[in-house]
Design a protein around this motif. Structure first.
Motif, mmCIF file in Angstrom:
data_model
loop_
_atom_site.group_PDB
_atom_site.id
_atom_site.type_symbol
_atom_site.label_atom_id
_atom_site.label_comp_id
_atom_site.label_asym_id
_atom_site.label_seq_id
_atom_site.Cartn_x
_atom_site.Cartn_y
_atom_site.Cartn_z
ATOM 1 N N VAL A 196 -3.564 6.410 -9.736
ATOM 2 C CA VAL A 196 -4.097 7.105 -8.563
ATOM 3 C C VAL A 196 -2.979 7.298 -7.535
ATOM 4 O O VAL A 196 -2.315 6.334 -7.141
ATOM 5 N N ALA A 197 -2.778 8.553 -7.122
ATOM 6 C CA ALA A 197 -1.818 8.860 -6.063
ATOM 7 C C ALA A 197 -2.553 8.917 -4.734
ATOM 8 O O ALA A 197 -3.593 9.572 -4.623
ATOM 9 N N ILE A 198 -2.030 8.211 -3.744
ATOM 10 C CA ILE A 198 -2.630 8.267 -2.410
ATOM 11 C C ILE A 198 -1.688 8.997 -1.451
ATOM 12 O O ILE A 198 -0.471 8.944 -1.608
ATOM 13 N N ASN A 199 -2.262 9.673 -0.466
ATOM 14 C CA ASN A 199 -1.468 10.375 0.548
ATOM 15 C C ASN A 199 -1.254 9.461 1.743
ATOM 16 O O ASN A 199 -2.215 8.919 2.289
ATOM 17 N N LEU A 200 -0.001 9.282 2.133
ATOM 18 C CA LEU A 200 0.283 8.494 3.331
ATOM 19 C C LEU A 200 0.825 9.393 4.436
ATOM 20 O O LEU A 200 1.354 10.475 4.162
ATOM 21 N N SER A 201 0.683 8.947 5.673
ATOM 22 C CA SER A 201 1.145 9.707 6.832
ATOM 23 C C SER A 201 2.487 9.189 7.336
ATOM 24 O O SER A 201 2.912 8.092 6.965
ATOM 25 N N ALA A 202 3.081 9.960 8.221
ATOM 26 C CA ALA A 202 4.379 9.588 8.787
ATOM 27 C C ALA A 202 4.343 8.172 9.363
ATOM 28 O O ALA A 202 5.254 7.369 9.134
ATOM 29 N N HIS A 203 3.274 7.858 10.085
ATOM 30 C CA HIS A 203 3.198 6.553 10.739
ATOM 31 C C HIS A 203 3.209 5.406 9.730
ATOM 32 O O HIS A 203 3.800 4.349 9.981
ATOM 33 N N ASP A 204 2.561 5.615 8.573
ATOM 34 C CA ASP A 204 2.544 4.577 7.533
ATOM 35 C C ASP A 204 3.953 4.277 7.035
ATOM 36 O O ASP A 204 4.217 3.195 6.520
ATOM 37 N N LEU A 205 4.827 5.268 7.165
ATOM 38 C CA LEU A 205 6.183 5.129 6.638
ATOM 39 C C LEU A 205 7.114 4.434 7.621
ATOM 40 O O LEU A 205 8.325 4.383 7.434
ATOM 41 N N THR A 206 6.536 3.896 8.700
ATOM 42 C CA THR A 206 7.323 3.065 9.609
ATOM 43 C C THR A 206 6.837 1.613 9.538
ATOM 44 O O THR A 206 7.318 0.756 10.261
ATOM 45 N N ASN A 207 5.847 1.357 8.654
ATOM 46 C CA ASN A 207 5.250 0.031 8.550
ATOM 47 C C ASN A 207 5.969 -0.797 7.478
ATOM 48 O O ASN A 207 5.784 -0.588 6.280
ATOM 49 N N ASP A 208 6.758 -1.742 7.929
ATOM 50 C CA ASP A 208 7.568 -2.555 7.016
ATOM 51 C C ASP A 208 6.727 -3.439 6.091
ATOM 52 O O ASP A 208 7.202 -3.872 5.052
ATOM 53 N N PRO A 259 1.797 -2.270 -10.931
ATOM 54 C CA PRO A 259 2.193 -1.398 -9.815
ATOM 55 C C PRO A 259 2.117 0.090 -10.151
ATOM 56 O O PRO A 259 1.824 0.905 -9.260
ATOM 57 N N HIS A 260 2.322 0.447 -11.417
ATOM 58 C CA HIS A 260 2.292 1.878 -11.729
ATOM 59 C C HIS A 260 0.874 2.460 -11.723
ATOM 60 O O HIS A 260 0.685 3.647 -11.939
ATOM 61 N N ALA A 261 -0.136 1.610 -11.448
ATOM 62 C CA ALA A 261 -1.498 2.144 -11.300
ATOM 63 C C ALA A 261 -1.619 2.977 -10.018
ATOM 64 O O ALA A 261 -2.492 3.831 -9.904
ATOM 65 N N LEU A 262 -0.735 2.714 -9.082
ATOM 66 C CA LEU A 262 -0.802 3.420 -7.800
ATOM 67 C C LEU A 262 0.489 4.199 -7.583
ATOM 68 O O LEU A 262 1.560 3.756 -7.995
ATOM 69 N N SER A 263 0.390 5.370 -6.967
ATOM 70 C CA SER A 263 1.603 6.059 -6.535
ATOM 71 C C SER A 263 1.371 6.643 -5.146
ATOM 72 O O SER A 263 0.234 6.675 -4.662
ATOM 73 N N ILE A 264 2.455 7.075 -4.525
ATOM 74 C CA ILE A 264 2.422 7.476 -3.120
ATOM 75 C C ILE A 264 2.828 8.939 -2.993
ATOM 76 O O ILE A 264 3.774 9.378 -3.641
ATOM 77 N N GLU A 265 2.114 9.693 -2.156
ATOM 78 C CA GLU A 265 2.549 11.052 -1.817
ATOM 79 C C GLU A 265 2.838 11.118 -0.321
ATOM 80 O O GLU A 265 2.021 10.686 0.492
ATOM 81 N N VAL A 266 4.003 11.641 0.011
ATOM 82 C CA VAL A 266 4.368 11.820 1.422
ATOM 83 C C VAL A 266 4.905 13.237 1.613
ATOM 84 O O VAL A 266 5.601 13.751 0.740
ATOM 85 N N THR A 267 4.576 13.847 2.738
ATOM 86 C CA THR A 267 5.061 15.214 2.953
ATOM 87 C C THR A 267 6.521 15.187 3.403
ATOM 88 O O THR A 267 6.999 14.212 3.994
#
Ligand code: C2E
Ligand code: MG
Ligand code: MG
Ligand code: MG
Length: 278
Positions: free
Chosen positions: A114-126, A143-151
């Protein structure tokens, strides 16, 4: 007093704008309640591997059934959630819900990414990568069950910080896709620097590919570039069989679009997959 009269006059002449403003305030106010009361839900759209003509990955997309405003697509509330500081509670919910769903599918013997969409703000969360890793482990998922999509746009906001957070996702074994490629004014050189596995060419270049020679050329060149960098290429928003044929000839790897399926609820997806992958 004069100012008050003036504001009344202005609001009278901008009734449409006022209504829109109230609607946005309502949406922002109601985000926490929506989470608590279960008004948000996820749908899943197949990502089809066109070499093997099979589907083992889906993208999850959020929806909101609001009690008074009715059905809300993400374009109506994600940006407002970002602006009002509510996006991280939504992203946490998306991650939890997607992982719970993955665990339920695993119980039924179904292996999906499953690919999830993350936002800019999520990409500042360490801590985000760590939180995700723990959740995956709790549910005995790889871990490969999940993947990330970022614009592209989200990455360009604070590239250095974002690259570090993306790297932390990669370090725990998640794969990463650049979403809406071609719309974010990023330099092509950045693709080389980003820790990504996949690039999704934006629908705006794909939708007329069967009739527009310029789009065809742009997509052809993009696919060559992306594959030349050793990355997987996805075409977003394919609506016609002609589109599939063209993209196959251009050596595209993966297709997503209404031509295969709209985003589906989990149980509908199971029926679709059983039929498609048979
Ligand atoms: P996206 O990630 O680029 O997702 C693709 C959008 O195109 C989705 O719209 C999908 O339903 C739509 N789509 C897919 N195939 C076709 C097609 O063949 N034709 C047409 N016309 N449209 C197609 P949706 O679900 O309304 O989502 C819009 C955007 O909202 C997403 O764009 C993503 O940026 C954002 N979004 C969705 N879910 C989430 C989420 O859980 N978190 C965050 N942060 N953003 C989300
Ligand atoms: Mg996406
Ligand atoms: Mg996209
Ligand atoms: Mg988009």
């Amino acid at each position: 007093n004069h100012a008050r009269v003036e504001s009344l006059v202005v609001s009278h002449y901008h009734k449409g704008a006022d209504e829109q403003y109230l609607r946005e305030l309502t949406i922002i106010r109601d985000i926490p309640t929506a989470l608590v009361q279960g008004q948000l839900f996820l749908v899943y759209q197949p990502k089809v591997d066109i070499k093997s003509n099979t589907c083992h990955c889906v993208e999850t997309l959020i929806r909101w059934q609001h009690p008074t405003l009715g059905f809300l697509p993400p374009d109506e509330f994600i940006l407002l959630a970002e602006k009002s500081g509510n996006i991280s509670i939504i992203s946490d919910w998306v991650v939890k819900t997607a992982i719970t769903q993955l665990a339920a599918w695993k119980q039924q013997g179904i292996t999906l990414t499953v690919a999830i969409n993350l936002s800019a703000h999520d990409l500042t969360n360490d801590n985000f990568a760590n939180d995700i890793q723990q959740l995956l482990q709790q549910h005995h998922l790889p871990p490969h069950a999940l993947s990330i999509e970022v614009t592209e746009g989200a990455v360009m906001k604070d590239a250095q910080k974002v690259i570090a957070v993306l790297q932390s996702f990669r370090d725990i074994g998640l794969s990463i896709a650049i979403d809406d490629f071609g719309t974010g004014h990023s330099s092509l050189a950045y693709l080389k620097l980003l820790p990504v596995n996949e690039v999704k060419i934006d629908r705006s270049f794909i939708k007329d590919i069967h009739i527009d020679e310029t789009d065809l050329m742009i997509v052809n060149t993009s696919i060559k570039l992306i594959k030349g960098l050793g990355l997987t290429v996805v075409a977003e928003g394919v609506e016609s069989e002609d589109g599939i044929d063209i993209l196959r000839k251009l050596d595209c790897d993966t297709i997503q679009g209404y031509v295969y399926s709209k985003p589906l609820k989990a149980d509908e997806l199971m029926l679709w997959l059983a039929d498609f992958n048979q």
